[in-house]
Design a protein around this motif. Sequence first.
Motif, short mmCIF file in Angstrom:
data_model
loop_
_atom_site.label_atom_id
_atom_site.label_comp_id
_atom_site.label_asym_id
_atom_site.label_seq_id
_atom_site.Cartn_x
_atom_site.Cartn_y
_atom_site.Cartn_z
N VAL A 1 0.83 -1.21 0.00
CA VAL A 1 0.00 0.00 0.00
C VAL A 1 0.86 1.26 0.00
O VAL A 1 0.57 2.23 -0.69
N ALA A 2 1.93 1.24 0.78
CA ALA A 2 2.82 2.41 0.85
C ALA A 2 4.27 1.93 0.74
O ALA A 2 5.02 1.93 1.73
N PRO A 3 4.68 1.48 -0.45
CA PRO A 3 6.03 0.95 -0.62
C PRO A 3 7.09 2.05 -0.52
O PRO A 3 6.81 3.22 -0.82
N PRO A 4 8.29 1.69 -0.11
CA PRO A 4 9.37 2.69 -0.06
C PRO A 4 9.78 3.11 -1.47
O PRO A 4 9.57 2.37 -2.43
N THR A 5 10.36 4.27 -1.58
CA THR A 5 10.88 4.72 -2.88
C THR A 5 12.07 3.85 -3.27
O THR A 5 12.61 3.11 -2.43
N ILE A 6 12.47 3.94 -4.53
CA ILE A 6 13.63 3.17 -4.99
C ILE A 6 14.85 3.53 -4.15
O ILE A 6 15.62 2.65 -3.74
N GLY A 7 15.02 4.82 -3.89
CA GLY A 7 16.17 5.25 -3.10
C GLY A 7 16.15 4.69 -1.69
O GLY A 7 17.17 4.20 -1.19
N LYS A 8 14.96 4.74 -1.05
CA LYS A 8 14.84 4.21 0.32
C LYS A 8 15.02 2.69 0.33
O LYS A 8 15.68 2.14 1.22
N LEU A 9 14.43 2.01 -0.65
CA LEU A 9 14.55 0.56 -0.73
C LEU A 9 16.01 0.15 -0.91
O LEU A 9 16.48 -0.81 -0.30
N ALA A 10 16.72 0.86 -1.76
CA ALA A 10 18.14 0.57 -1.99
C ALA A 10 18.94 0.68 -0.69
O ALA A 10 19.81 -0.15 -0.40
N LYS A 11 18.63 1.70 0.11
CA LYS A 11 19.33 1.87 1.38
C LYS A 11 18.99 0.75 2.36
O LYS A 11 19.85 0.30 3.12
N LEU A 12 17.74 0.31 2.34
CA LEU A 12 17.33 -0.76 3.26
C LEU A 12 18.03 -2.08 2.98
O LEU A 12 18.23 -2.89 3.90
N ILE A 13 18.38 -2.31 1.72
CA ILE A 13 19.03 -3.59 1.38
C ILE A 13 20.53 -3.42 1.10
O ILE A 13 21.20 -4.38 0.69
N TYR A 14 21.03 -2.21 1.27
CA TYR A 14 22.46 -1.92 1.12
C TYR A 14 22.98 -2.20 -0.29
O TYR A 14 24.05 -2.78 -0.47
N LEU A 15 22.18 -1.81 -1.29
CA LEU A 15 22.62 -1.86 -2.69
C LEU A 15 22.43 -0.47 -3.28
O LEU A 15 21.59 0.30 -2.82
N ASN A 16 23.18 -0.16 -4.34
CA ASN A 16 22.91 1.10 -5.02
C ASN A 16 21.67 0.95 -5.90
O ASN A 16 21.23 -0.17 -6.19
N GLU A 17 21.12 2.07 -6.34
CA GLU A 17 19.86 2.04 -7.10
C GLU A 17 20.00 1.28 -8.41
O GLU A 17 19.05 0.58 -8.83
N TYR A 18 21.12 1.39 -9.05
CA TYR A 18 21.32 0.71 -10.33
C TYR A 18 21.26 -0.80 -10.14
O TYR A 18 20.57 -1.51 -10.89
N LYS A 19 21.97 -1.30 -9.14
CA LYS A 19 21.96 -2.75 -8.89
C LYS A 19 20.57 -3.22 -8.49
O LYS A 19 20.15 -4.32 -8.87
#
Length: 332
Positions: free
Chosen positions: A244-262
Amino acid sequence: MIKNAGPKYQIFNPQDETCPICVGLNHIYRTNSFQNEMKVPEAVGEGYCRRIVVKPSMRISISDMTFHERMTMGERQGSSLYSLAFCLGEGFLWRVEGNPKREYGIACGESCIFNRDQGISISSYDPGSRFLGICVEFDFDIITSFMQHREKDQAHNRLFTGSNFLYNGKISPAIRLILNEMMNCRYREQLKRIYLEGKILELIAVYLDETVFEDEAMSSAGEVSAYDREALYKARRILDENLVAPPTIGKLAKLIYLNEYKLKTGFKELFGMPVHAYIIDKRLELARLLIEDKKLKVTEAALLVGYNDLSYFAEKFRRKYGVNPSKYSKNI
């Protein structure tokens, strides 16, 4: 049931030889007719167990039972079929007799697949708890056929050799939809038999795709490192829990410790679609489930899965399912 299966299968209460539940269950499990149902006696509890023999190598059991007192039941099994079980009510544990004894469990919202040729198993059910679930029995040749079609012989040998209890995992929205359609099938007689056979095959295919084939995809994605694969599966779990309220790509990338491209490239490679498309797809599956299973209005379902623009929701729903959500709701 299939020929010679009756004498090999027995349900019993080790504390009560005349247990009415066991007598009723043995009756419906040993009959050859297409569909039978046992009602739980009022003195014992409430609910039912429905048994459907689609064909000798394909059967369905649907249970919705609540007991007044603690109930212990055992099963003496000798079937060559496999079972795919889904727990929709209270979870429970069971013990398989032998040397050594083995204990298994299933929680609400979980599924498991196992070989029914396990000898004697004992399970207990707490009073006042609702035990709701569906179990599908099928010939192992069906799985073999799917495996060969997908050229997954190695997965077949690794996961389905030398083990009685094969997998335990969460029930996805896609699986839940299929289960709901099976449990609420409105057809009768031969048409119902044909419909349920198709649904069982669909269920097994989706289940394997989400479990066995997913594991293979995880190990065969050569360009994605083991660390990145683990992070990407974590990303998908985060999305599933926050549709319903997913994190942004940037926030999601930080949560999983990957950069946005990966995150973007790896997610699409592993799961076959970009992050945004995945969120839309899962939202629509959840909306359909709410409309069909929970009987919510289209507007309510759309809002609950995160769509404030109803025309945009209708457009996406129509593109995925080929019908307007309002029309779909009326036809249920």
